[in-house]
Each structure stands twice: as structure tokens, then as C-alpha cells.
Design an enzyme around this catalytic site. Structure first.
Site, PDB file in Angstrom:
ATOM      1  N   TYR A  35       0.849  -1.199   0.000  1.00  0.00           N
ATOM      2  CA  TYR A  35       0.000   0.000   0.000  1.00  0.00           C
ATOM      3  C   TYR A  35       0.887   1.252   0.000  1.00  0.00           C
ATOM      4  O   TYR A  35       0.637   2.212  -0.723  1.00  0.00           O
ATOM      5  CB  TYR A  35      -0.949   0.007   1.211  1.00  0.00           C
ATOM      6  CG  TYR A  35      -1.638   1.338   1.381  1.00  0.00           C
ATOM      7  CD1 TYR A  35      -2.527   1.804   0.413  1.00  0.00           C
ATOM      8  CD2 TYR A  35      -1.346   2.174   2.462  1.00  0.00           C
ATOM      9  CE1 TYR A  35      -3.126   3.055   0.528  1.00  0.00           C
ATOM     10  CE2 TYR A  35      -1.946   3.414   2.590  1.00  0.00           C
ATOM     11  CZ  TYR A  35      -2.832   3.850   1.622  1.00  0.00           C
ATOM     12  OH  TYR A  35      -3.406   5.089   1.729  1.00  0.00           O
ATOM     13  N   HIS A  74       0.504  13.005  -6.446  1.00  0.00           N
ATOM     14  CA  HIS A  74       0.116  12.082  -5.369  1.00  0.00           C
ATOM     15  C   HIS A  74       1.073  10.870  -5.336  1.00  0.00           C
ATOM     16  O   HIS A  74       0.675   9.740  -5.084  1.00  0.00           O
ATOM     17  CB  HIS A  74      -1.334  11.606  -5.593  1.00  0.00           C
ATOM     18  CG  HIS A  74      -2.121  11.383  -4.333  1.00  0.00           C
ATOM     19  ND1 HIS A  74      -3.122  12.222  -3.904  1.00  0.00           N
ATOM     20  CD2 HIS A  74      -2.086  10.387  -3.420  1.00  0.00           C
ATOM     21  CE1 HIS A  74      -3.664  11.753  -2.799  1.00  0.00           C
ATOM     22  NE2 HIS A  74      -3.041  10.634  -2.469  1.00  0.00           N
ATOM     23  N   SER A 120      -3.428  13.722   7.374  1.00  0.00           N
ATOM     24  CA  SER A 120      -4.449  13.471   6.362  1.00  0.00           C
ATOM     25  C   SER A 120      -5.849  13.549   6.979  1.00  0.00           C
ATOM     26  O   SER A 120      -6.020  13.339   8.179  1.00  0.00           O
ATOM     27  CB  SER A 120      -4.208  12.070   5.799  1.00  0.00           C
ATOM     28  OG  SER A 120      -5.307  11.616   5.059  1.00  0.00           O
ATOM     29  N   PRO A 169       1.228  15.062   4.006  1.00  0.00           N
ATOM     30  CA  PRO A 169       0.187  14.310   4.716  1.00  0.00           C
ATOM     31  C   PRO A 169      -0.039  12.943   4.081  1.00  0.00           C
ATOM     32  O   PRO A 169      -0.133  12.834   2.851  1.00  0.00           O
ATOM     33  CB  PRO A 169      -1.054  15.192   4.535  1.00  0.00           C
ATOM     34  CG  PRO A 169      -0.777  16.015   3.321  1.00  0.00           C
ATOM     35  CD  PRO A 169       0.702  16.222   3.288  1.00  0.00           C
ATOM     36  N   ARG A 223      -4.732   1.259  -8.190  1.00  0.00           N
ATOM     37  CA  ARG A 223      -3.517   0.755  -7.528  1.00  0.00           C
ATOM     38  C   ARG A 223      -3.579  -0.763  -7.531  1.00  0.00           C
ATOM     39  O   ARG A 223      -4.176  -1.383  -6.657  1.00  0.00           O
ATOM     40  CB  ARG A 223      -3.423   1.340  -6.133  1.00  0.00           C
ATOM     41  CG  ARG A 223      -3.455   2.872  -6.193  1.00  0.00           C
ATOM     42  CD  ARG A 223      -3.404   3.523  -4.845  1.00  0.00           C
ATOM     43  NE  ARG A 223      -3.707   4.947  -4.965  1.00  0.00           N
ATOM     44  CZ  ARG A 223      -3.958   5.734  -3.935  1.00  0.00           C
ATOM     45  NH1 ARG A 223      -3.935   5.245  -2.703  1.00  0.00           N
ATOM     46  NH2 ARG A 223      -4.236   7.007  -4.126  1.00  0.00           N
ATOM     47  N   ARG A 249       6.804   8.808   0.904  1.00  0.00           N
ATOM     48  CA  ARG A 249       7.415   7.508   1.188  1.00  0.00           C
ATOM     49  C   ARG A 249       8.755   7.636   1.897  1.00  0.00           C
ATOM     50  O   ARG A 249       9.128   6.759   2.669  1.00  0.00           O
ATOM     51  CB  ARG A 249       7.587   6.719  -0.111  1.00  0.00           C
ATOM     52  CG  ARG A 249       6.236   6.367  -0.763  1.00  0.00           C
ATOM     53  CD  ARG A 249       6.469   5.579  -2.030  1.00  0.00           C
ATOM     54  NE  ARG A 249       5.293   5.313  -2.812  1.00  0.00           N
ATOM     55  CZ  ARG A 249       4.746   6.149  -3.695  1.00  0.00           C
ATOM     56  NH1 ARG A 249       5.270   7.356  -3.877  1.00  0.00           N
ATOM     57  NH2 ARG A 249       3.689   5.793  -4.386  1.00  0.00           N
ATOM     58  N   LYS A 262      -3.241  21.035  -3.134  1.00  0.00           N
ATOM     59  CA  LYS A 262      -2.279  19.932  -3.262  1.00  0.00           C
ATOM     60  C   LYS A 262      -2.645  19.075  -4.471  1.00  0.00           C
ATOM     61  O   LYS A 262      -3.736  18.492  -4.492  1.00  0.00           O
ATOM     62  CB  LYS A 262      -2.301  19.078  -1.993  1.00  0.00           C
ATOM     63  CG  LYS A 262      -1.378  17.883  -2.035  1.00  0.00           C
ATOM     64  CD  LYS A 262      -1.308  17.177  -0.692  1.00  0.00           C
ATOM     65  CE  LYS A 262      -0.324  16.032  -0.713  1.00  0.00           C
ATOM     66  NZ  LYS A 262      -0.786  14.885  -1.492  1.00  0.00           N
ATOM     67  N   ALA A 269      -2.209   9.029   4.727  1.00  0.00           N
ATOM     68  CA  ALA A 269      -3.297   8.380   5.455  1.00  0.00           C
ATOM     69  C   ALA A 269      -2.800   7.211   6.312  1.00  0.00           C
ATOM     70  O   ALA A 269      -1.693   6.715   6.118  1.00  0.00           O
ATOM     71  CB  ALA A 269      -4.305   7.859   4.437  1.00  0.00           C
ATOM     72  N   SER A 314       2.199  18.229  -7.554  1.00  0.00           N
ATOM     73  CA  SER A 314       2.206  16.844  -7.068  1.00  0.00           C
ATOM     74  C   SER A 314       1.294  15.984  -7.922  1.00  0.00           C
ATOM     75  O   SER A 314       0.246  16.444  -8.375  1.00  0.00           O
ATOM     76  CB  SER A 314       1.691  16.840  -5.617  1.00  0.00           C
ATOM     77  OG  SER A 314       1.515  15.524  -5.130  1.00  0.00           O
ATOM     78  N   GLY A 367       7.086  14.950  -4.126  1.00  0.00           N
ATOM     79  CA  GLY A 367       7.094  13.593  -4.666  1.00  0.00           C
ATOM     80  C   GLY A 367       8.375  13.197  -5.353  1.00  0.00           C
ATOM     81  O   GLY A 367       9.000  13.995  -6.055  1.00  0.00           O
TER      82      GLY A 367
HETATM   83  C1  FMN Z   1       0.879   5.559   1.851  1.00  0.00           C
HETATM   84  C2  FMN Z   1       0.514   6.915   1.322  1.00  0.00           C
HETATM   85  C3  FMN Z   1      -0.654   7.531   1.755  1.00  0.00           C
HETATM   86  C4  FMN Z   1      -1.004   8.806   1.281  1.00  0.00           C
HETATM   87  N1  FMN Z   1      -2.125   9.424   1.763  1.00  0.00           N
HETATM   88  C5  FMN Z   1      -2.449  10.654   1.331  1.00  0.00           C
HETATM   89  C6  FMN Z   1      -3.598  11.332   1.837  1.00  0.00           C
HETATM   90  O1  FMN Z   1      -4.326  10.819   2.677  1.00  0.00           O
HETATM   91  N2  FMN Z   1      -3.856  12.571   1.356  1.00  0.00           N
HETATM   92  C7  FMN Z   1      -3.079  13.181   0.412  1.00  0.00           C
HETATM   93  O2  FMN Z   1      -3.373  14.308  -0.005  1.00  0.00           O
HETATM   94  N3  FMN Z   1      -1.973  12.569  -0.069  1.00  0.00           N
HETATM   95  C8  FMN Z   1      -1.650  11.330   0.372  1.00  0.00           C
HETATM   96  N4  FMN Z   1      -0.533  10.729  -0.120  1.00  0.00           N
HETATM   97  C9  FMN Z   1       0.351  11.434  -1.077  1.00  0.00           C
HETATM   98  C10 FMN Z   1       1.446  12.199  -0.324  1.00  0.00           C
HETATM   99  O3  FMN Z   1       0.907  13.290   0.384  1.00  0.00           O
HETATM  100  C11 FMN Z   1       2.498  12.743  -1.300  1.00  0.00           C
HETATM  101  O4  FMN Z   1       1.867  13.554  -2.255  1.00  0.00           O
HETATM  102  C12 FMN Z   1       3.271  11.627  -2.014  1.00  0.00           C
HETATM  103  O5  FMN Z   1       3.609  10.608  -1.099  1.00  0.00           O
HETATM  104  C13 FMN Z   1       4.525  12.178  -2.659  1.00  0.00           C
HETATM  105  O6  FMN Z   1       5.248  11.188  -3.320  1.00  0.00           O
HETATM  106  P1  FMN Z   1       6.495  10.406  -2.653  1.00  0.00           P
HETATM  107  O7  FMN Z   1       5.891   9.334  -1.790  1.00  0.00           O
HETATM  108  O8  FMN Z   1       7.226   9.875  -3.814  1.00  0.00           O
HETATM  109  O9  FMN Z   1       7.278  11.396  -1.846  1.00  0.00           O
HETATM  110  C14 FMN Z   1      -0.176   9.443   0.333  1.00  0.00           C
HETATM  111  C15 FMN Z   1       0.995   8.816  -0.100  1.00  0.00           C
HETATM  112  C16 FMN Z   1       1.352   7.575   0.387  1.00  0.00           C
HETATM  113  C17 FMN Z   1       2.629   6.937  -0.087  1.00  0.00           C
END
Ligand code: FMN
Length: 384
Positions: A29, A281, A111, A82, A169, A336, A257, A84, A279, A313
Site C-alpha cells: 500500500y 500524489h 491526512s 500528509p 492501484r 514515502r 495539493k 493516510a 504533485s 514527490g
Molecule cells: C501511503 C501513502 C498515503 C497517502 N495518503 C495521502 C492522503 O491521505 N492525502 C493526500 O493528499 N496525499 C496522500 N498521499 C500522497 C502524499 O501526500 C504525497 O503527495 C506523495 O507521497 C509524494 O510522493 P512520494 O511518496 O514519492 O514522496 C499518500 C501517499 C502515500 C505513499
């Protein structure tokens, strides 16, 4: 034996540690992304298409990494996006992440799907905090979360705009990942072979989505896939008027965002947003879309200094941050890079990830012959 916290000098090693500690549905996940994960890979690779050009003999005994985002001063230009469900990754979840961010005085976000309440985070963590809002169909829930953030003293609100439906996903489909996790014939082995995670999950504070639980009729501990959650609970009619209304209601620094085009960046300025997070995500939504770093020049050129641009990201190294700042980002953020560390070793893990990033940034600035991050500019960057 495998990797230990002491071996973790970089994100790749934290990833290995997380993989060892977590049952596979939880690891995938965090680690997975949408479709063929092309965008996910590109998010990091994009940084390799350009090179830094250092200067020398600059007298670099002291380095200033501080910056200001949305009017909030922070001590380093990399922060914790942020994310989750953090108590699924480590039983201390957002508490661990918040404590680590506070120790480095950098921003961190929780989140809408956090597992610790808005009020607890606001009360216990003194450094600047962002609340990430998902625009739910249930307006009592949506407006209620904004009002709770205001009352609790959160510093900024970030409206996520790239998750109008859940991304595809496929790793989650393969592993049967749900929140909270449920035992399936295929996941049983993975939970059984990670007894320390499983015992923590079963014996510690019960899992909940603290800020949503009173608005979900069945309670927040009924298993649902994240994609189904987005598709059934979020309001797909969200548009620029809604974003402007949320900004007005929040009354705090406001950020969008998930902005990826120059045109949208300009609209963000028009509705009075204080920042945008460029971003996709983490590649978890629209596979085949551009990487934040690839889009950064176009976006910075579109908005100039009218709004703070955050590059989110794919970041794994201090040099990635220096490249994004050279183009004109005010700060960078990621998920991550600290989630693997959280999963691997709780607060100590996240502190170690921050320590690694901080020392890379200081060393890289010295090697660049620059004393403060404000001195970074396109002069010190060349695309191949
Ligand atoms: C496990 C996980 C959960 C995430 N949950 C949220 C969330 O609840 N809300 C949100 O806006 N972005 C969420 N994101 C996206 C992150 O805020 C961020 O944009 C993203 O992780 C950036 O990429 P990176 O993991 O390569 O740094 C999540 C990312 C991951 C990996």
C-alpha cells in the site's frame, strides 16, 4: 539478518527495513502506485535529467537551510507530506511523525484519513502543521473538519485536488489491501510471519480514522478499499468555486495539493491560495502524467512569486531538493521517504530519515559553494 536502523543511510535502505517489518499488503500500500507505475518511477528519475554546477572558495562554515512556506518559518526546506492510515504502518503513527518533525522544526501534514485526532496533534506538536482536506459528500463532515482545525490552531489547510476518484492501484488489488486490513486466505501467511506487527495491531489502541469516525454510519473500522472509499465518499462536483469557498472558511494559509498545470497554478493565485503543491500524489493517481520536477519550470514561470510553489514527490536525496529549489520551489515535500522510516523504526526511524536529509542538505550546500538556500538559482543548474 537483513538491514537494521543503523544501516539506513538512504531511502532505499529504509524501504528494505519497512519491507521486512510489514505484512505485504501494508508494505505494498505504501510502496505501490497506479497502473504500470510509470509516473511513480519518473517522479524520482526526473531529477537525473539535470546536473548541479557548483562554485568554490565561497567560505561555507555555516549554512542556512531555513525557508518560509505560506508565511510559516521552518528550519529546513524538505517536509513531511500528509499521508493516510499511519498507525497501520507503526503503532505510534502520526504521533511519531509529529514528534520527529517538531525536533527538526519542519512542516508536517496530517491526512483527513489520519489515525490520531486533529485536537491531539494540535495540542501535542508545537511546530507548524498542515491539515489535508478531502472534500467529502457529507458537508457536515467537510466543514466540521475545517472548523475543528481552526479551533485547534492548525497552521494551514491543504485541499487535495488530484483524488477526484481513486487511482488504479493494482498492487492493492493483488494483496486485497483494505483499511483496516482484513485477513484473507492470501494475506494470512503474511500477517502470521510478521508477528510483531500483528501483535502490536491487535493489542494496542484500536485502529480508527479519528477525524471521520463519527460521520461514517458503520464506524471507521469496517474494512473498505481506499479506492472504494474515495469513489463513494468524496464529492466529484468539486470545482474552483468550492476551492474558493473552502479557502474562505478556513481563514488560515491555504494550499492546493495536486496542481500540475501552469493554467491551474494561475487560477490558484486568483482564488487567493497561499501555496500550491506541485504533485501527482506520488504516482498513485493518474499514471502517465508528468512528474512534478518536470513541470516545475513551467509552473514557476506561470506564477512567479505570486504564490509559494512546493515540489512534492519522488524526492530521495538532498540534491533533489537543491535542484527543485534552484528552479524556484520554496520547499519540497514527500511521503514515502519518511513512511518507510516510520514503518521500519517509528519515531527514531523518522528522526533518522530527517537527520540523513538534513546532513545531506548541509553537505551539498557546502559542496555547491552556497551559504543559504535563498542563493540557489537556475544559474547553478544545467539540463542535459
Ligand atoms: C501511503 C501513502 C498515503 C497517502 N495518503 C495521502 C492522503 O491521505 N492525502 C493526500 O493528499 N496525499 C496522500 N498521499 C500522497 C502524499 O501526500 C504525497 O503527495 C506523495 O507521497 C509524494 O510522493 P512520494 O511518496 O514519492 O514522496 C499518500 C501517499 C502515500 C505513499
Amino acid at each position: 539478518m537483513g538491514v537494521t536502523l543503523a544501516d539506513c543511510y538512504n531511502t532505499a535502505q529504509f524501504r528494505k527495513l519497512a519491507k521486512r517489518r510489514l505484512p505485504s499488503p501494508i508494505f505494498h500500500y505504501i510502496d505501490g502506485a497506479a497502473d504500470d507505475e510509470v509516473t511513480y518511477r519518473r517522479n524520482t528519475q526526473a531529477y537525473e535529467d539535470c546536473d548541479l554546477v557548483p562554485n568554490v572558495l565561497a567560505g561555507v562554515e555555516t549554512i542556512d537551510l531555513s525557508t518560509t512556506v505560506m508565511g510559516l518559518p521552518i528550519d529546513m526546506p524538505m517536509f513531511l507530506s500528509p499521508t493516510a492510515l499511519q498507525r497501520l504502518f507503526h503503532h505510534d503513527g502520526e504521533r511519531a511523525v509529529g514528534r520527529a518533525a517538531e525536533a527538526f522544526n519542519t512542516l508536517f501534514g496530517i491526512s483527513s484519513l489520519a489515525t490520531v485526532s486533529i485536537e491531539e496533534v494540535a495540542e501535542t506538536i508545537r511546530s507548524p502543521k498542515i491539515f489535508q482536506l478531502y472534500y467529502h459528500k457529507d458537508k457536515a463532515l467537510t466543514w466540521g473538519m475545517i472548523d475543528r482545525c481552526k479551533a485547534a490552531g492548525f497552521d494551514a489547510l491543504a485541499l487535495t485536488v488530484d483524488t477526484i476518484v481513486g487511482g488504479n492501484r493494482e498492487r492493492d488489488l493483488w494483496t486485497g489491501f483494505t483499511s483496516p486490513p482484513k485477513l484473507t486466505p492470501s494475506s494470512l501467511w503474511s500477517f502470521a510471519t510478521h508477528p510483531s506487527w500483528t501483535l502490536n495491531y491487535l493489542l494496542r489502541e484500536p485502529f480508527e480514522l479519528s477525524n471521520l469516525k463519527s460521520h461514517i454510519a458503520e464506524g471507521s473500522n469496517v474494512s473498505i478499499s481506499v479506492s472504494d472509499y474515495f469513489s463513494t465518499m468524496l464529492d466529484q462536483s468539486m470545482d474552483w468555486d468550492v476551492a474558493a469557498e473552502i479557502r474562505g472558511r478556513g481563514g488560515k494559509p491555504f494550499c492546493l495539493k495536486g496542481v500540475m498545470s501552469g493554467a491551474d497554478a494561475k487560477k490558484a493565485v486568483e482564488i487567493g491560495a497561499d501555496a500550491i503543491m506541485v504533485s501527482n500524489h506520488g504516482g498513485r493517481q493518474l499514471d502517465g502524467s508528468r512528474a512534478p520536477f518536470d513541470q516545475l519550470t513551467e509552473i514557476v514561470d506561470a506564477v512567479g512569486s505570486d504564490i509559494d510553489v512546493i515540489c512534492d514527490g519522488g524526492i530521495q536525496r538532498g540534491t533533489h531538493v537543491l535542484k527543485a529549489l534552484s528552479i524556484g520551489a520554496k520547499a519540497c515535500s514527500g511521503g514515502r521517504w519518511y513512511l518507510y522510516a516510520l514503518a521500519g523504526a517509528g519515531s527514531d526511524g523518522v528522526k533518522r530519515a530527517l537527520t540523513n536529509m538534513h546532513s545531506e542538505l548541509v553537505r551539498d550546500m557546502k559542496l555547491m559553494g552556497l551559504r543559504s538556500v535563498g542563493e540557489l538559482s537556475r544559474q547553478n543548474l544545467r539540463f542535459r
